[in-house]
Design a protein around this motif. Structure first.
Motif, PDB file in Angstrom:
ATOM      1  N   SER A 112       0.854  -1.193   0.000  1.00  0.00           N
ATOM      2  CA  SER A 112       0.000   0.000   0.000  1.00  0.00           C
ATOM      3  C   SER A 112       0.883   1.233   0.000  1.00  0.00           C
ATOM      4  N   TYR A 113       0.363   2.291  -0.569  1.00  0.00           N
ATOM      5  CA  TYR A 113       1.045   3.580  -0.542  1.00  0.00           C
ATOM      6  C   TYR A 113       0.164   4.529   0.255  1.00  0.00           C
ATOM      7  N   ASN A 114       0.708   5.159   1.269  1.00  0.00           N
ATOM      8  CA  ASN A 114      -0.040   6.104   2.110  1.00  0.00           C
ATOM      9  C   ASN A 114      -1.389   5.529   2.529  1.00  0.00           C
ATOM     10  N   ASP A 115      -1.347   4.310   3.049  1.00  0.00           N
ATOM     11  CA  ASP A 115      -2.572   3.649   3.530  1.00  0.00           C
ATOM     12  C   ASP A 115      -3.562   3.273   2.426  1.00  0.00           C
ATOM     13  N   LYS A 117      -4.449   0.693  -0.233  1.00  0.00           N
ATOM     14  CA  LYS A 117      -4.033  -0.655  -0.584  1.00  0.00           C
ATOM     15  C   LYS A 117      -3.928  -0.794  -2.110  1.00  0.00           C
ATOM     16  N   ILE A 118      -2.799  -1.301  -2.600  1.00  0.00           N
ATOM     17  CA  ILE A 118      -2.648  -1.540  -4.040  1.00  0.00           C
ATOM     18  C   ILE A 118      -3.012  -3.000  -4.331  1.00  0.00           C
ATOM     19  N   PHE A 119      -2.410  -3.918  -3.587  1.00  0.00           N
ATOM     20  CA  PHE A 119      -2.814  -5.331  -3.678  1.00  0.00           C
ATOM     21  C   PHE A 119      -2.457  -6.003  -2.368  1.00  0.00           C
ATOM     22  N   GLY A 136      -2.838  -6.182 -17.415  1.00  0.00           N
ATOM     23  CA  GLY A 136      -3.963  -5.627 -16.655  1.00  0.00           C
ATOM     24  C   GLY A 136      -4.011  -4.119 -16.807  1.00  0.00           C
ATOM     25  N   PRO A 137      -5.099  -3.514 -16.347  1.00  0.00           N
ATOM     26  CA  PRO A 137      -5.278  -2.070 -16.553  1.00  0.00           C
ATOM     27  C   PRO A 137      -4.210  -1.201 -15.889  1.00  0.00           C
ATOM     28  N   ASN A 138      -4.101   0.022 -16.334  1.00  0.00           N
ATOM     29  CA  ASN A 138      -3.157   0.989 -15.751  1.00  0.00           C
ATOM     30  C   ASN A 138      -3.464   1.186 -14.265  1.00  0.00           C
ATOM     31  N   GLY A 139      -2.412   1.261 -13.499  1.00  0.00           N
ATOM     32  CA  GLY A 139      -2.573   1.612 -12.088  1.00  0.00           C
ATOM     33  C   GLY A 139      -2.949   0.470 -11.167  1.00  0.00           C
ATOM     34  N   THR A 140      -2.929  -0.787 -11.670  1.00  0.00           N
ATOM     35  CA  THR A 140      -3.312  -1.906 -10.800  1.00  0.00           C
ATOM     36  C   THR A 140      -2.146  -2.425  -9.960  1.00  0.00           C
ATOM     37  N   GLY A 141      -0.949  -1.942 -10.221  1.00  0.00           N
ATOM     38  CA  GLY A 141       0.169  -2.344  -9.374  1.00  0.00           C
ATOM     39  C   GLY A 141       1.166  -3.287 -10.022  1.00  0.00           C
ATOM     40  N   LYS A 142       1.181  -3.332 -11.335  1.00  0.00           N
ATOM     41  CA  LYS A 142       2.114  -4.240 -12.021  1.00  0.00           C
ATOM     42  C   LYS A 142       3.565  -3.803 -11.821  1.00  0.00           C
ATOM     43  N   THR A 143       3.807  -2.513 -12.033  1.00  0.00           N
ATOM     44  CA  THR A 143       5.165  -2.001 -11.828  1.00  0.00           C
ATOM     45  C   THR A 143       5.593  -2.191 -10.374  1.00  0.00           C
ATOM     46  N   THR A 144       4.666  -1.911  -9.477  1.00  0.00           N
ATOM     47  CA  THR A 144       4.951  -2.090  -8.055  1.00  0.00           C
ATOM     48  C   THR A 144       5.347  -3.540  -7.764  1.00  0.00           C
ATOM     49  N   LEU A 145       4.586  -4.478  -8.313  1.00  0.00           N
ATOM     50  CA  LEU A 145       4.890  -5.891  -8.087  1.00  0.00           C
ATOM     51  C   LEU A 145       6.270  -6.266  -8.642  1.00  0.00           C
ATOM     52  N   GLY A 172      13.421  -1.244 -15.987  1.00  0.00           N
ATOM     53  CA  GLY A 172      12.300  -0.476 -15.448  1.00  0.00           C
ATOM     54  C   GLY A 172      11.510   0.251 -16.515  1.00  0.00           C
ATOM     55  N   GLN A 173      10.289   0.625 -16.163  1.00  0.00           N
ATOM     56  CA  GLN A 173       9.408   1.326 -17.105  1.00  0.00           C
ATOM     57  C   GLN A 173      10.002   2.688 -17.467  1.00  0.00           C
ATOM     58  N   HIS A 174      10.793   3.262 -16.560  1.00  0.00           N
ATOM     59  CA  HIS A 174      11.334   4.596 -16.819  1.00  0.00           C
ATOM     60  C   HIS A 174      12.842   4.567 -16.988  1.00  0.00           C
ATOM     61  N   ASP A 246       9.824  -4.338 -17.413  1.00  0.00           N
ATOM     62  CA  ASP A 246       8.572  -3.582 -17.289  1.00  0.00           C
ATOM     63  C   ASP A 246       8.275  -2.859 -18.605  1.00  0.00           C
ATOM     64  N   GLU A 247       7.296  -3.339 -19.316  1.00  0.00           N
ATOM     65  CA  GLU A 247       6.889  -2.789 -20.614  1.00  0.00           C
ATOM     66  C   GLU A 247       8.070  -2.560 -21.565  1.00  0.00           C
ATOM     67  N   PRO A 248       8.788  -3.644 -21.882  1.00  0.00           N
ATOM     68  CA  PRO A 248       9.986  -3.488 -22.702  1.00  0.00           C
ATOM     69  C   PRO A 248       9.710  -3.074 -24.143  1.00  0.00           C
ATOM     70  N   SER A 275       3.395  -6.309 -19.937  1.00  0.00           N
ATOM     71  CA  SER A 275       3.197  -5.786 -21.278  1.00  0.00           C
ATOM     72  C   SER A 275       1.716  -5.571 -21.548  1.00  0.00           C
ATOM     73  N   HIS A 276       1.433  -4.577 -22.381  1.00  0.00           N
ATOM     74  CA  HIS A 276       0.061  -4.373 -22.858  1.00  0.00           C
ATOM     75  C   HIS A 276      -0.033  -4.790 -24.320  1.00  0.00           C
ATOM     76  N   ASN A 277       1.067  -5.338 -24.850  1.00  0.00           N
ATOM     77  CA  ASN A 277       1.124  -5.656 -26.270  1.00  0.00           C
ATOM     78  C   ASN A 277       0.746  -7.123 -26.499  1.00  0.00           C
TER      79      ASN A 277
HETATM   80  N1  LIG Z   1       5.494   5.978  -4.614  1.00  0.00           N
HETATM   81  C1  LIG Z   1       4.165   5.992  -4.698  1.00  0.00           C
HETATM   82  N2  LIG Z   1       3.411   6.720  -3.861  1.00  0.00           N
HETATM   83  C2  LIG Z   1       2.069   6.723  -3.949  1.00  0.00           C
HETATM   84  N3  LIG Z   1       1.373   6.029  -4.851  1.00  0.00           N
HETATM   85  C3  LIG Z   1       2.060   5.276  -5.723  1.00  0.00           C
HETATM   86  C4  LIG Z   1       3.496   5.209  -5.710  1.00  0.00           C
HETATM   87  N4  LIG Z   1       3.896   4.387  -6.681  1.00  0.00           N
HETATM   88  C5  LIG Z   1       2.779   3.953  -7.289  1.00  0.00           C
HETATM   89  N5  LIG Z   1       1.675   4.467  -6.722  1.00  0.00           N
HETATM   90  C6  LIG Z   1       0.281   4.196  -7.097  1.00  0.00           C
HETATM   91  O1  LIG Z   1       0.101   2.781  -7.045  1.00  0.00           O
HETATM   92  C7  LIG Z   1      -0.761   2.336  -8.100  1.00  0.00           C
HETATM   93  C8  LIG Z   1      -0.044   1.251  -8.889  1.00  0.00           C
HETATM   94  O2  LIG Z   1       1.027   1.831  -9.617  1.00  0.00           O
HETATM   95  P1  LIG Z   1       1.891   0.985 -10.646  1.00  0.00           P
HETATM   96  O3  LIG Z   1       2.904   1.891 -11.199  1.00  0.00           O
HETATM   97  O4  LIG Z   1       2.375  -0.243  -9.959  1.00  0.00           O
HETATM   98  O5  LIG Z   1       0.767   0.603 -11.719  1.00  0.00           O
HETATM   99  P2  LIG Z   1       0.899  -0.243 -13.071  1.00  0.00           P
HETATM  100  O6  LIG Z   1      -0.028  -1.396 -12.965  1.00  0.00           O
HETATM  101  O7  LIG Z   1       2.316  -0.522 -13.352  1.00  0.00           O
HETATM  102  O8  LIG Z   1       0.290   0.782 -14.140  1.00  0.00           O
HETATM  103  P3  LIG Z   1       0.710   1.038 -15.696  1.00  0.00           P
HETATM  104  O9  LIG Z   1      -0.002   0.003 -16.511  1.00  0.00           O
HETATM  105  O10 LIG Z   1       0.138   2.391 -15.948  1.00  0.00           O
HETATM  106  O11 LIG Z   1       2.190   1.024 -15.777  1.00  0.00           O
HETATM  107  C9  LIG Z   1      -1.099   3.572  -8.894  1.00  0.00           C
HETATM  108  O12 LIG Z   1      -2.365   4.015  -8.539  1.00  0.00           O
HETATM  109  C10 LIG Z   1      -0.038   4.579  -8.515  1.00  0.00           C
HETATM  110  O13 LIG Z   1      -0.526   5.893  -8.586  1.00  0.00           O
END
Ligand SMILES: Nc1ncnc2c1ncn2[C@@H]1O[C@H](COP(=O)(O)OP(=O)(O)OP(=O)(O)O)[C@@H](O)[C@H]1O
Ligand SMILES: [Mg+2]
Length: 307
Positions: A112-115, A117-119, A136-145, A172-174, A246-248, A275-277
């Motif tokens: 979780s970020y700032n309380d 929950k991401i997953f 999966g959709p944007n923002g679901t936490g793939k990069t985080t995982l 990394g994605q960036h 991450d999204e190569p 990947s989204h491809n």
């Molecule tokens: N350092 C952080 N602080 C607060 N929130 C964060 C932080 N990093 C990621 N998040 C939030 O966590 C959620 C998951 O982010 P993440 O980058 O893992 O998504 P993703 O599945 O990789 O999305 P995408 O398909 O767009 O790359 C998002 O809502 C993002 O805004």
């Protein structure tokens, strides 16, 4: 979605009827034909040149030689101009060593970020040789995982275990922002790979379509896609056995995606990528994991060999 596909390459634009798949199929067939006719012509040219060489100084053969010289010239004119992408260099990426049977394992991990929950409660066993796509959709936490699995960040809860002899390489994605602008392409690969072997470095750059004087360019002048290619080349130049990507395919053109998929299909190690491809996933992955809010679900592909 499309009914026509337009391709810009070698300074011209060609419009094909049909969608992307039809275009790829046509292109492949067309390239085979070009390659074959080019091979046949080259063989004929070589034969003719041998004849000329052999009888050049014989007076009795003067007219025959003369006509072969003409033939040779016209054959050379007929040689098709092979498009750039037929001339790809084949290169397989080094495996550092064999990893243990389970290079990465996650148990009940939560984030979780700032309380917020991401997953939560994710379990994942990555077996050696797996090629796993996470989608999966944007923002679901793939990069985080991926970052948690690559041990770049810590999970809020749960355990990640890196297996015996697992050498992880993370893309990394960036990652593009991390290229040093003042370094040349050659220096970039030399630094990352830690190799002083010129041929090795040139081969890697060549496999990612950088050749000749390209390798002396500074990374700051590269186009977006070229930067992506260079970043991938640099990740793959350092031998490892677990690639976490991450999204190569971001920014990559069709041909570069082909090169990357070929390299990953052949790679003998383990690959975990987001990947989204759809095309890329279908070529490379033997397992697909879908992440949606509250859902973490895995599928095995039936037509792929599962170790
Ligand atoms: N350092 C952080 N602080 C607060 N929130 C964060 C932080 N990093 C990621 N998040 C939030 O966590 C959620 C998951 O982010 P993440 O980058 O893992 O998504 P993703 O599945 O990789 O999305 P995408 O398909 O767009 O790359 C998002 O809502 C993002 O805004
Ligand atoms: Mg992401």
């Amino acid at each position: 979605m499309t009914k026509h596909t337009a391709e810009i390459s070698n300074g011209s634009i060609t419009v094909y009827k049909g969608n992307y798949d039809a275009y790829m199929a046509y292109k492949k067939e067309h390239e085979e034909t070009l390659k074959n006719s080019s091979r046949n012509l080259e063989r004929k040219i070589a034969q003719t040149e041998r004849f000329i060489e052999r009888f050049r100084s014989k007076a009795t053969k003067a007219s025959a030689v003369q006509s072969r010289v003409k033939l040779c010239e016209s054959l050379k004119e007929d040689l098709p101009d092979l498009p750039e992408n037929i001339r790809t260099i084949h290169f397989s990426f080094p495996l550092s060593r064999q990893s243990g049977g389970v290079p990465v394992k996650a148990e009940r991990i939560s984030m979780s970020y700032n309380d917020v929950k991401i997953f939560s409660g994710i379990d994942l066993i990555v077996a050696r040789g797996d090629k796993i796509a996470i989608t999966g959709p944007n923002g679901t936490g793939k990069t985080t995982l991926l970052k948690i699995l690559a041990q770049i960040i810590q999970p809020a809860d749960g355990l990640v275990t890196i297996g015996h002899n697992a050498d992880i390489r993370y893309f990394g994605q960036h990652v593009l922002e991390q290229l040093s602008p003042d370094k040349t392409l050659f220096e970039t690969i030399a630094d990352v790979s830690g190799s002083g072997d010129r041929t090795f470095i040139q081969n890697i750059l060549g496999a990612f379509l950088f050749s000749g004087d390209d390798v002396l360019k500074k990374t700051s002048v590269l186009s977006g896609g070229e930067k992506s290619r260079l970043a991938l080349a640099s990740i793959l130049s350092k031998s490892g056995n677990v690639l976490i990507l991450d999204e190569p395919t971001n920014h990559l053109d069709i041909q570069s995606i082909e090169i990357l998929s070929d390299a990953l299909v052949e790679f003998e190690g383990t690959v975990l990528f987001v990947s989204h491809n759809e095309y890329f996933i279908s070529r490379v992955a033997n397992r697909i994991i879908e992440m949606r809010p509250g859902v973490f679900q895995g599928f095995f592909r039936h037509n792929a060999a599962i170790p």
